[in-house]
Design a protein around this motif. Structure first.
Motif, PDB file in Angstrom:
ATOM      1  N   SER A   6       2.590  -0.197   6.771  1.00 62.13           N
ATOM      2  CA  SER A   6       3.405  -1.382   7.055  1.00 62.13           C
ATOM      3  C   SER A   6       3.019  -2.544   6.152  1.00 62.13           C
ATOM      4  CB  SER A   6       3.258  -1.792   8.522  1.00 62.13           C
ATOM      5  OG  SER A   6       3.768  -0.793   9.365  1.00 62.13           O
ATOM      6  N   LEU A   7       1.711  -2.734   5.936  1.00 55.62           N
ATOM      7  CA  LEU A   7       1.242  -3.791   5.031  1.00 55.62           C
ATOM      8  C   LEU A   7       1.745  -3.568   3.613  1.00 55.62           C
ATOM      9  CD1 LEU A   7      -2.471  -4.360   6.094  1.00 55.62           C
ATOM     10  CD2 LEU A   7      -0.628  -6.032   6.127  1.00 55.62           C
ATOM     11  N   VAL A   8       1.668  -2.336   3.148  1.00 58.43           N
ATOM     12  CA  VAL A   8       2.135  -2.013   1.794  1.00 58.43           C
ATOM     13  C   VAL A   8       3.631  -2.291   1.677  1.00 58.43           C
ATOM     14  CG1 VAL A   8       2.515  -0.126   0.154  1.00 58.43           C
ATOM     15  CG2 VAL A   8       0.307  -0.351   1.312  1.00 58.43           C
ATOM     16  N   ASN A   9       4.391  -1.872   2.674  1.00 63.62           N
ATOM     17  CA  ASN A   9       5.838  -2.112   2.640  1.00 63.62           C
ATOM     18  C   ASN A   9       6.160  -3.606   2.640  1.00 63.62           C
ATOM     19  OD1 ASN A   9       6.701   0.512   2.422  1.00 63.62           O
ATOM     20  ND2 ASN A   9       6.897   0.814   4.619  1.00 63.62           N
ATOM     21  N   ARG A  10       5.422  -4.401   3.426  1.00 57.94           N
ATOM     22  CA  ARG A  10       5.643  -5.848   3.444  1.00 57.94           C
ATOM     23  C   ARG A  10       5.313  -6.449   2.080  1.00 57.94           C
ATOM     24  NH1 ARG A  10       2.287  -6.979   8.181  1.00 57.94           N
ATOM     25  NH2 ARG A  10       3.145  -5.437   9.546  1.00 57.94           N
ATOM     26  N   ALA A  11       4.229  -5.987   1.455  1.00 56.14           N
ATOM     27  CA  ALA A  11       3.853  -6.501   0.137  1.00 56.14           C
ATOM     28  C   ALA A  11       4.910  -6.145  -0.898  1.00 56.14           C
ATOM     29  CB  ALA A  11       2.495  -5.941  -0.266  1.00 56.14           C
ATOM     30  N   ILE A  12       5.457  -4.953  -0.826  1.00 59.88           N
ATOM     31  CA  ILE A  12       6.513  -4.532  -1.750  1.00 59.88           C
ATOM     32  C   ILE A  12       7.754  -5.393  -1.536  1.00 59.88           C
ATOM     33  CG2 ILE A  12       8.127  -2.663  -2.297  1.00 59.88           C
ATOM     34  CD1 ILE A  12       5.749  -0.721  -1.765  1.00 59.88           C
ATOM     35  N   ASP A  13       8.108  -5.650  -0.281  1.00 55.48           N
ATOM     36  CA  ASP A  13       9.275  -6.483   0.029  1.00 55.48           C
ATOM     37  C   ASP A  13       9.104  -7.894  -0.522  1.00 55.48           C
ATOM     38  OD1 ASP A  13      10.553  -4.413   1.311  1.00 55.48           O
ATOM     39  OD2 ASP A  13      10.048  -5.091   3.337  1.00 55.48           O
ATOM     40  N   ILE A  14       7.900  -8.439  -0.388  1.00 54.03           N
ATOM     41  CA  ILE A  14       7.642  -9.811  -0.862  1.00 54.03           C
ATOM     42  C   ILE A  14       7.733  -9.874  -2.390  1.00 54.03           C
ATOM     43  CG2 ILE A  14       5.841 -11.563  -1.081  1.00 54.03           C
ATOM     44  CD1 ILE A  14       4.987 -10.790   1.794  1.00 54.03           C
TER      45      ILE A  14
END
Length: 70
Positions: A59-67
């Motif tokens: 989830s953290l990785v996906n949020r970082a990619i989205d940002i």
């Protein structure tokens, strides 16, 4: 006297897990190096905790990619 029926949610349900074609040496190493010292020998807790950690990390990785993709 009335009784209230309790409805189970997904969080309440438990499953049995069977491994097929899984190397014995990997399970043995996992039990000796991770489960025994860090989880007091509780294999269920070790697997549950590591799965939860993997999901949180994903989830953290996906949020970082989205940002960064904005």
């Amino acid at each position: 006297m009335t009784q209230t029926a309790q409805i189970k949610t997904e969080e309440d349900l438990l499953v049995d897990l069977t491994f097929h074609g899984f190397p014995t040496c990997l399970l043995k190493d996992f039990a000796l190096k991770i489960v025994k010292p860090y989880f007091n020998g509780n294999l269920n807790l070790a697997i549950k905790t590591l799965m939860e950690s993997a999901i949180a990390e994903e989830s953290l990785v996906n949020r970082a990619i989205d940002i960064t993709s904005r």
